[in-house]
Scaffold this active site. Sequence first.
Site, PDB file in Angstrom:
ATOM      1  N   CYS A  82     -10.260  13.399  21.664  1.00  0.00           N
ATOM      2  CA  CYS A  82     -10.884  12.074  21.578  1.00  0.00           C
ATOM      3  C   CYS A  82     -10.962  11.423  22.956  1.00  0.00           C
ATOM      4  O   CYS A  82      -9.998  11.441  23.713  1.00  0.00           O
ATOM      5  CB  CYS A  82     -10.047  11.223  20.640  1.00  0.00           C
ATOM      6  SG  CYS A  82     -10.537   9.519  20.613  1.00  0.00           S
ATOM      7  N   CYS A  88      -6.320   4.083  22.256  1.00  0.00           N
ATOM      8  CA  CYS A  88      -6.314   3.793  20.819  1.00  0.00           C
ATOM      9  C   CYS A  88      -4.906   3.961  20.237  1.00  0.00           C
ATOM     10  O   CYS A  88      -4.134   4.792  20.673  1.00  0.00           O
ATOM     11  CB  CYS A  88      -7.283   4.744  20.135  1.00  0.00           C
ATOM     12  SG  CYS A  88      -7.361   4.553  18.365  1.00  0.00           S
ATOM     13  N   CYS A  91      -3.930   7.765  16.856  1.00  0.00           N
ATOM     14  CA  CYS A  91      -3.309   9.091  16.895  1.00  0.00           C
ATOM     15  C   CYS A  91      -2.199   9.104  17.956  1.00  0.00           C
ATOM     16  O   CYS A  91      -2.301   8.425  18.969  1.00  0.00           O
ATOM     17  CB  CYS A  91      -4.333  10.152  17.298  1.00  0.00           C
ATOM     18  SG  CYS A  91      -5.641  10.401  16.091  1.00  0.00           S
ATOM     19  N   CYS A 169     -14.741   8.687  15.580  1.00  0.00           N
ATOM     20  CA  CYS A 169     -13.309   8.943  15.469  1.00  0.00           C
ATOM     21  C   CYS A 169     -13.162  10.381  14.998  1.00  0.00           C
ATOM     22  O   CYS A 169     -13.691  10.758  13.954  1.00  0.00           O
ATOM     23  CB  CYS A 169     -12.686   7.977  14.457  1.00  0.00           C
ATOM     24  SG  CYS A 169     -11.001   8.450  14.015  1.00  0.00           S
ATOM     25  N   GLN A 293      -5.543   8.935  -1.878  1.00  0.00           N
ATOM     26  CA  GLN A 293      -5.065   9.700  -0.719  1.00  0.00           C
ATOM     27  C   GLN A 293      -6.202   9.927   0.274  1.00  0.00           C
ATOM     28  O   GLN A 293      -7.327  10.202  -0.137  1.00  0.00           O
ATOM     29  CB  GLN A 293      -4.511  11.058  -1.172  1.00  0.00           C
ATOM     30  CG  GLN A 293      -3.307  10.964  -2.106  1.00  0.00           C
ATOM     31  CD  GLN A 293      -2.009  10.620  -1.394  1.00  0.00           C
ATOM     32  OE1 GLN A 293      -1.956  10.558  -0.163  1.00  0.00           O
ATOM     33  NE2 GLN A 293      -0.969  10.369  -2.168  1.00  0.00           N
ATOM     34  N   TYR A 322       4.615   4.518  -9.312  1.00  0.00           N
ATOM     35  CA  TYR A 322       3.687   4.253  -8.202  1.00  0.00           C
ATOM     36  C   TYR A 322       2.461   5.162  -8.371  1.00  0.00           C
ATOM     37  O   TYR A 322       2.109   5.919  -7.471  1.00  0.00           O
ATOM     38  CB  TYR A 322       4.337   4.506  -6.842  1.00  0.00           C
ATOM     39  CG  TYR A 322       5.679   3.840  -6.637  1.00  0.00           C
ATOM     40  CD1 TYR A 322       5.767   2.571  -6.089  1.00  0.00           C
ATOM     41  CD2 TYR A 322       6.874   4.489  -6.990  1.00  0.00           C
ATOM     42  CE1 TYR A 322       7.000   1.957  -5.889  1.00  0.00           C
ATOM     43  CE2 TYR A 322       8.101   3.882  -6.806  1.00  0.00           C
ATOM     44  CZ  TYR A 322       8.163   2.623  -6.242  1.00  0.00           C
ATOM     45  OH  TYR A 322       9.386   2.032  -6.048  1.00  0.00           O
ATOM     46  N   GLU A 343       2.049   1.184 -12.055  1.00  0.00           N
ATOM     47  CA  GLU A 343       1.439   0.856 -10.754  1.00  0.00           C
ATOM     48  C   GLU A 343       1.235  -0.655 -10.696  1.00  0.00           C
ATOM     49  O   GLU A 343       0.926  -1.289 -11.694  1.00  0.00           O
ATOM     50  CB  GLU A 343       0.106   1.615 -10.660  1.00  0.00           C
ATOM     51  CG  GLU A 343      -0.943   1.038  -9.739  1.00  0.00           C
ATOM     52  CD  GLU A 343      -0.581   1.124  -8.271  1.00  0.00           C
ATOM     53  OE1 GLU A 343      -0.054   2.159  -7.822  1.00  0.00           O
ATOM     54  OE2 GLU A 343      -0.815   0.123  -7.558  1.00  0.00           O
ATOM     55  N   ASP A 391       6.168   8.236  -6.043  1.00  0.00           N
ATOM     56  CA  ASP A 391       5.328   8.352  -4.847  1.00  0.00           C
ATOM     57  C   ASP A 391       5.161   6.959  -4.256  1.00  0.00           C
ATOM     58  O   ASP A 391       4.083   6.377  -4.293  1.00  0.00           O
ATOM     59  CB  ASP A 391       3.966   8.959  -5.237  1.00  0.00           C
ATOM     60  CG  ASP A 391       3.056   9.168  -4.040  1.00  0.00           C
ATOM     61  OD1 ASP A 391       3.500   8.961  -2.894  1.00  0.00           O
ATOM     62  OD2 ASP A 391       1.887   9.532  -4.245  1.00  0.00           O
ATOM     63  N   CYS A 418       5.825   9.353   2.046  1.00  0.00           N
ATOM     64  CA  CYS A 418       5.073   9.326   3.312  1.00  0.00           C
ATOM     65  C   CYS A 418       5.950   8.774   4.436  1.00  0.00           C
ATOM     66  O   CYS A 418       5.453   8.477   5.514  1.00  0.00           O
ATOM     67  CB  CYS A 418       3.803   8.505   3.161  1.00  0.00           C
ATOM     68  SG  CYS A 418       4.103   6.813   2.654  1.00  0.00           S
TER      69      CYS A 418
HETATM   70  N1  SAH Z   1       0.553   8.448  -6.543  1.00  0.00           N
HETATM   71  C1  SAH Z   1      -0.656   7.793  -6.115  1.00  0.00           C
HETATM   72  C2  SAH Z   1      -0.426   6.535  -5.297  1.00  0.00           C
HETATM   73  C3  SAH Z   1       0.593   6.584  -4.198  1.00  0.00           C
HETATM   74  S1  SAH Z   1       0.544   5.269  -3.028  1.00  0.00           S
HETATM   75  C4  SAH Z   1      -1.549   8.770  -5.381  1.00  0.00           C
HETATM   76  O1  SAH Z   1      -1.135   9.849  -4.985  1.00  0.00           O
HETATM   77  O2  SAH Z   1      -2.739   8.461  -5.205  1.00  0.00           O
HETATM   78  C5  SAH Z   1       1.704   4.135  -3.614  1.00  0.00           C
HETATM   79  C6  SAH Z   1       1.204   3.244  -4.719  1.00  0.00           C
HETATM   80  O3  SAH Z   1       2.281   2.385  -5.097  1.00  0.00           O
HETATM   81  C7  SAH Z   1       0.036   2.325  -4.376  1.00  0.00           C
HETATM   82  O4  SAH Z   1      -0.984   2.510  -5.317  1.00  0.00           O
HETATM   83  C8  SAH Z   1       0.639   0.914  -4.480  1.00  0.00           C
HETATM   84  O5  SAH Z   1      -0.302  -0.034  -4.960  1.00  0.00           O
HETATM   85  C9  SAH Z   1       1.747   1.114  -5.466  1.00  0.00           C
HETATM   86  N2  SAH Z   1       2.910   0.183  -5.442  1.00  0.00           N
HETATM   87  C10 SAH Z   1       3.420  -0.471  -4.393  1.00  0.00           C
HETATM   88  N3  SAH Z   1       4.547  -1.125  -4.759  1.00  0.00           N
HETATM   89  C11 SAH Z   1       4.743  -0.871  -6.077  1.00  0.00           C
HETATM   90  C12 SAH Z   1       5.753  -1.249  -7.014  1.00  0.00           C
HETATM   91  N4  SAH Z   1       6.769  -2.018  -6.668  1.00  0.00           N
HETATM   92  N5  SAH Z   1       5.644  -0.786  -8.277  1.00  0.00           N
HETATM   93  C13 SAH Z   1       4.597   0.011  -8.635  1.00  0.00           C
HETATM   94  N6  SAH Z   1       3.625   0.395  -7.787  1.00  0.00           N
HETATM   95  C14 SAH Z   1       3.684  -0.037  -6.529  1.00  0.00           C
END
Ligand code: SAH
Length: 461
Positions: A82, A88, A91, A169, A293, A322, A343, A391, A418
């Site tokens: 880049c 920037c 990255c 980008c 994602q 989540y 969620e 997640d 993550c």
């Molecule tokens: N498993 C999904 C999303 C993961 S990202 C995938 O792979 O696409 C994390 C998610 O958690 C987001 O959608 C966010 O809105 C949600 N989130 C954040 N805090 C939360 C909470 N306290 N309870 C439930 N969901 C939550």
Amino acid sequence: MAKKKAKVQTPVQKNQIIEMDFTDLGHDGEGIGKYEGYTLFVPGVLPRERAKVKVTKVNKNYGYGQLIEILRKSPDRVEPRCSIYKQCGGCQLQHLSYQAQLEQKRKIVKDNLERISKINDVIIHPTLGMDNPWNYRNKSQVPFEQREAGLIAGFYAKGTHDVIDMKECVIQQEKSDIMVQTVRKIASELGIPAYNEVEHRGILRHVVSRVAVNTGELMLILVTNGKDFPNKDKLIEQIVEKIPNLTSLVQNINEERTNVILGFKSITLWGRDVIYDTIGDVKFAISPRSFYQVNPEQTKVLYEKALEYAALTGNENVIDAYCGIGTISLFLAQKAKHVYGVEIVPEAIKDAWNNARINGIKNVTFEVGAAEKVIPEWAKKGINVDVVVVDPPRKGCDEALLQTIIDLKPKRMVYVSCNPSTLARDLRVLEDGGFKTIEVQPVDMFPQTNHVECVTLMSRV
Ligand code: SAH
């Protein structure tokens, strides 16, 4: 008389120029080395390199420096692709070969598990990388800035809110660059002003673009400070004309003084309210405010690993905490008895129900709310769970949620993370609550950056 603070003796002083060797890479991609036993962090240097450095900050136990010249190069050093890489903030690892990036990410996971969770005896697999680690992102969120000659669009320069005029980008889908540049040109010509966050006035804050890579559908979100502005109809008309394969054009209104990009209100200006994408055999509707994602190719790798770790036979009740738009839930539902997803974003749960319906998947239940509130209610009702998948966002799981999972006593847990440091913190709590960490699979969802994603399997002891 005020007591004079004792001056700490360090082997270097601010502004001193030194030559030193580097041995490690920090978690933000900065080089780490010792000068006469004193640790210095210097961005841009790699392990095994020797460099001339100017000391910029001196603390008691460690300091920071600025790279002046590399005196001995690492064999892992590569030319960044880049042209604005140095300015920037997006990255951090483009100057490191991709193979070395994958090794570095595994090391970050290992360091965190050893340091924070005191877990030393777990298998950490080599990071699963991409064949082509470029142009992978399906979403870009680009701030706008007003210049005399018109609007510019680009990411913020490292550590600032100054926009860099960016034409492409290298980690984004090319279609994203085209969409953003098209909006920039049209809005400039129509005299639509960029938002100025210091003065809290102007209109165009960010342009968010989403590319559904497997279906080719495109969503463009104009984030504006206020609903109405001069030339709005012309802006819509010209965007639709100049981006012929657009699927959905959305206005998101954000009138707050905030760094959060999207506001709560979205209006579809043209086309559909959602775009569709597929992962494996499952089709997903994605709304403007829903999480999806960003690396579609690696998402499949990640979800397949989660499915493998869940080891479903068809008889299990599964919780997906989540769950976003229900991506992992629907992946798992194909092999489970029933999946319960929770969620916090209501639009995402609406998408999740819609996604279950369009895929003809019936053995799922979704609920809006905080995982740490909803799952304890399920527990009170006597839900029987065999596998829990979490997640969470970067801050990790809420302590109350971890306690509920411990009380629910599922056979297995799959933790998709993550952020290795909050992962490590949460694994410690779960280990103390009767789970054992079995294996960890890092997956490179974010090539060229310092971000690390991994899937962890835990079993009840
Ligand atoms: N498993 C999904 C999303 C993961 S990202 C995938 O792979 O696409 C994390 C998610 O958690 C987001 O959608 C966010 O809105 C949600 N989130 C954040 N805090 C939360 C909470 N306290 N309870 C439930 N969901 C939550």
